[in-house]
Write a protein that holds these residues in place. Structure first.
Motif, mmCIF file in Angstrom:
data_model
loop_
_atom_site.group_PDB
_atom_site.id
_atom_site.type_symbol
_atom_site.label_atom_id
_atom_site.label_comp_id
_atom_site.label_asym_id
_atom_site.label_seq_id
_atom_site.Cartn_x
_atom_site.Cartn_y
_atom_site.Cartn_z
ATOM 1 N N SER A 117 0.813 -1.219 0.000
ATOM 2 C CA SER A 117 0.000 0.000 0.000
ATOM 3 C C SER A 117 0.844 1.266 0.000
ATOM 4 O O SER A 117 0.336 2.344 -0.274
ATOM 5 C CB SER A 117 -0.939 0.006 1.221
ATOM 6 O OG SER A 117 -0.202 0.091 2.419
ATOM 7 N N CYS A 461 -1.108 -5.804 -5.025
ATOM 8 C CA CYS A 461 -0.918 -4.794 -6.071
ATOM 9 C C CYS A 461 -2.251 -4.355 -6.666
ATOM 10 O O CYS A 461 -2.431 -3.179 -6.999
ATOM 11 C CB CYS A 461 -0.002 -5.335 -7.163
ATOM 12 S SG CYS A 461 1.698 -5.602 -6.623
ATOM 13 N N GLN A 464 -3.992 -1.578 -4.887
ATOM 14 C CA GLN A 464 -3.353 -0.259 -4.940
ATOM 15 C C GLN A 464 -3.560 0.445 -6.280
ATOM 16 O O GLN A 464 -3.175 1.595 -6.441
ATOM 17 C CB GLN A 464 -1.835 -0.381 -4.670
ATOM 18 C CG GLN A 464 -1.481 -1.165 -3.422
ATOM 19 C CD GLN A 464 -2.322 -0.818 -2.230
ATOM 20 O OE1 GLN A 464 -2.582 0.353 -1.965
ATOM 21 N NE2 GLN A 464 -2.766 -1.837 -1.498
ATOM 22 N N VAL A 472 1.521 -0.592 -10.583
ATOM 23 C CA VAL A 472 2.267 -0.406 -9.339
ATOM 24 C C VAL A 472 3.736 -0.584 -9.661
ATOM 25 O O VAL A 472 4.126 -1.568 -10.296
ATOM 26 C CB VAL A 472 1.826 -1.427 -8.268
ATOM 27 C CG1 VAL A 472 2.706 -1.316 -7.028
ATOM 28 C CG2 VAL A 472 0.363 -1.200 -7.888
#
Length: 538
Positions: A117, A461, A464, A472
């Motif tokens: 994160s 991932c 995020q 990412v």
């Protein structure tokens, strides 16, 4: 933020508070501010000692929550999904590689999701996932072979190693390109779905070839032990601590007595029989277990009453939702005020109190209600929030220790985080091997971590990504990442070649080789971290 130790000690606090890179986005405690602002520079060793003790306690919280609350509720949910004998036979391997894998790998996956994160801590996730992979496939697998030489299950072993090598290769490519896009993140999850389908199909085909209805043991499913070998149930409650002392004739208990008994995490008869080190460890666990008993319901399908404790379960209707909103985003949602007047936690308290009173009035102490299975989902959610909160604090404190000692996130991930998350699996697998189930323990070494790497990286991932930035960045911060990836790949290739070469007869020589391999890898990793081993820039 690493530059703080290069400043004069009188400037540490000002540097931390003025540098945006030093801000902790999640968690309840600001560890950087604590160590550099609250403690004077002369007491830095004391601060580090306290942080290290808190780090150990966080690992205890993770372990207790996963073992005693998260896994039992997950097991209860999976049991409720088995609708008939046919469904049971078809879904048994499916539950093994989904529900049980999720329960065993919850701390690893939550830690990875939290670390991904924040780009500043992504190295922790990579280090922990790869580091745990090397540790489990060498030290734990080697320890099983040393404790109990055995013959490995050929097809499950080859299947799991091949899938794990594919997962490592996929991660290697992601690190090489320095980013993971939406398609690649979905590819991780898709590969795990393909693995689950493969396990189920292989189980069905093998059962059909055997010509009977008994499914072969899967990665997490041993041959069923006899009654004398039946393992102790994993759920926690007062009945777990004093089942053998329960009177033969049932008697009516008051609600207050049920509540106090259910909230007692300690059986004093058992306490007197145990050695001193067990008592010491139990003393550290008791506060955690007490708080968890107050906030997390546990449904146990193996018990006649399904672990129904009316006064405590009614209290859970209030405490579990409060826990969820006060731990989500470190309490930001729970403290939000509706229309600027009434806080969300107040509304949840009001609604929960009304529901608790209704359930208490309409149920009895002796018989669980028909909707008791709902408490398994509530307990699953509450324990997941506990694990997420503990994992957030864990990642933040590891980042702080990295800044204090000038260590990279990768080396902290492959050592402290990987060891902490793997210690429970290590003890359980070695204990399983001593009890006569080395094949199950060995299969779990390779089968369980497939879930951790595919779901940990893929889901971590994916969560995020956003519509504005559907990728990412996972740029390796040092040579150590490549050493780690190469070591994991090499250990898998070694097992993939050497185990069939031994006709799947694994003895002490194989175990010694794996443990020596891990020690050599650890030395190389630490020498790389401290730049004794480095790439020539000329």
């Amino acid at each position: 933020c690493w530059e703080v130790r290069k400043q004069n000690s009188s400037e540490w606090c000002r540097f931390i508070r003025s540098n945006p890179d030093c801000r902790m986005d999640g968690g309840f405690l600001d560890y950087l501010n604590g160590v550099f602002c609250v403690f004077p520079p002369q007491l830095l060793p004391l601060a580090v000692t306290l942080y290290a003790l808190w780090l150990l306690y966080l690992f205890i919280i993770l372990g207790v929550t996963a073992e005693k609350f998260f896994c039992p509720n997950l097991s209860a949910i999976s049991t409720n999904l088995k609708l008939d004998p046919l469904a049971f036979s078809l879904t048994c391997p499916l539950h093994g590689v989904t529900f049980l894998a999720f329960g065993n790998g919850a701390p690893d996956v939550f830690s990875a999701v939290v670390a991904f994160s924040d780009p500043r801590t992504a190295g922790l996730a990579i280090g922990a996932i790869f580091g745990a992979g090397v540790f489990v496939t060498t030290v734990v697998a080697g320890g099983i072979a040393l404790v109990k030489p055995f013959t490995a299950a050929s097809r499950p072993f080859l299947r799991d190693v091949i899938f794990y090598m594919l997962a490592v290769f996929l991660t290697f490519m992601v690190l090489y390109f320095g980013r993971i896009r939406l398609g690649e993140a979905l590819g991780y999850l898709g590969l795990y779905v393909f693995y689950v389908v493969t396990v189920v199909l292989c189980t069905c085909i093998h059962r059909r070839q055997r010509g009977d209805g008994t499914a072969p043991p899967g990665p997490w499913e041993p041959e069923m032990p006899t009654d004398s070998e039946e393992p102790e149930p994993s759920g926690t409650n007062s009945s777990d601590y004093g089942e053998e002392y329960r009177p033969l004739l049932p008697s009516q208990e008051t609600s207050l007595r049920i509540l106090t008994t259910a909230l007692s995490p300690l059986d004093y008869r058992k306490w007197r029989r145990k050695p001193w080190y067990w008592r010491l460890f139990k003393a550290f666990r008791v506060p955690v277990e007490l708080v968890l008993l107050l906030t997390v319901p546990v449904v146990d399908p193996d018990k006649d009453d399904l672990n129904w404790k009316r006064p405590l379960n009614c209290l859970h209707i209030l405490t579990s939702p409060l826990l969820c909103i006060l731990t989500l985003k470190s309490g930001a949602y729970g403290l939000y005020q509706i229309q600027g007047i009434f806080p969300v936690w107040g509304l949840v308290t009001l609604v929960g109190s009304v529901l608790a009173i209704i359930i208490f009035i309409t149920t009895s102490n002796e018989e669980p209600p028909k909707y008791h299975c709902v408490f398994a989902f509530l307990g699953f959610l509450a324990s997941a929030m506990w694990i997420n909160a503990a994992a957030t604090e864990l990642v933040n404190i590891l980042r702080t220790l990295g800044i204090i000692f000038q260590l990279s996130n990768t080396v902290l991930g492959l050592t402290l985080l990987a060891w902490g998350n793997s210690i429970g699996d290590t003890f359980s697998d070695l204990t399983m091997a001593r009890q006569g189930y080395p094949r199950m323990a060995f299969s779990a070494c390779f089968g369980g971590i497939i879930f951790n790497i595919l779901v940990g990286v893929g889901l971590g991932c994916l969560l995020q990504m956003s519509s504005s930035q559907p990728l990412v960045k996972l740029e390796p911060d040092s040579l150590l990442v490549w050493v780690l990836a190469g070591a994991l790949g090499l250990s898998l290739v070694f097992s993939f070649v050497s185990v069939p070469a031994q006709c799947f007869q694994l003895g002490k020589a194989y175990g010694v080789c794996l443990i020596i391999y891990y020690l050599v890898f650890l030395c190389v990793a630490l020498l790389t971290e401290f730049r004794v081993i480095h790439l020539s820039t000329s």
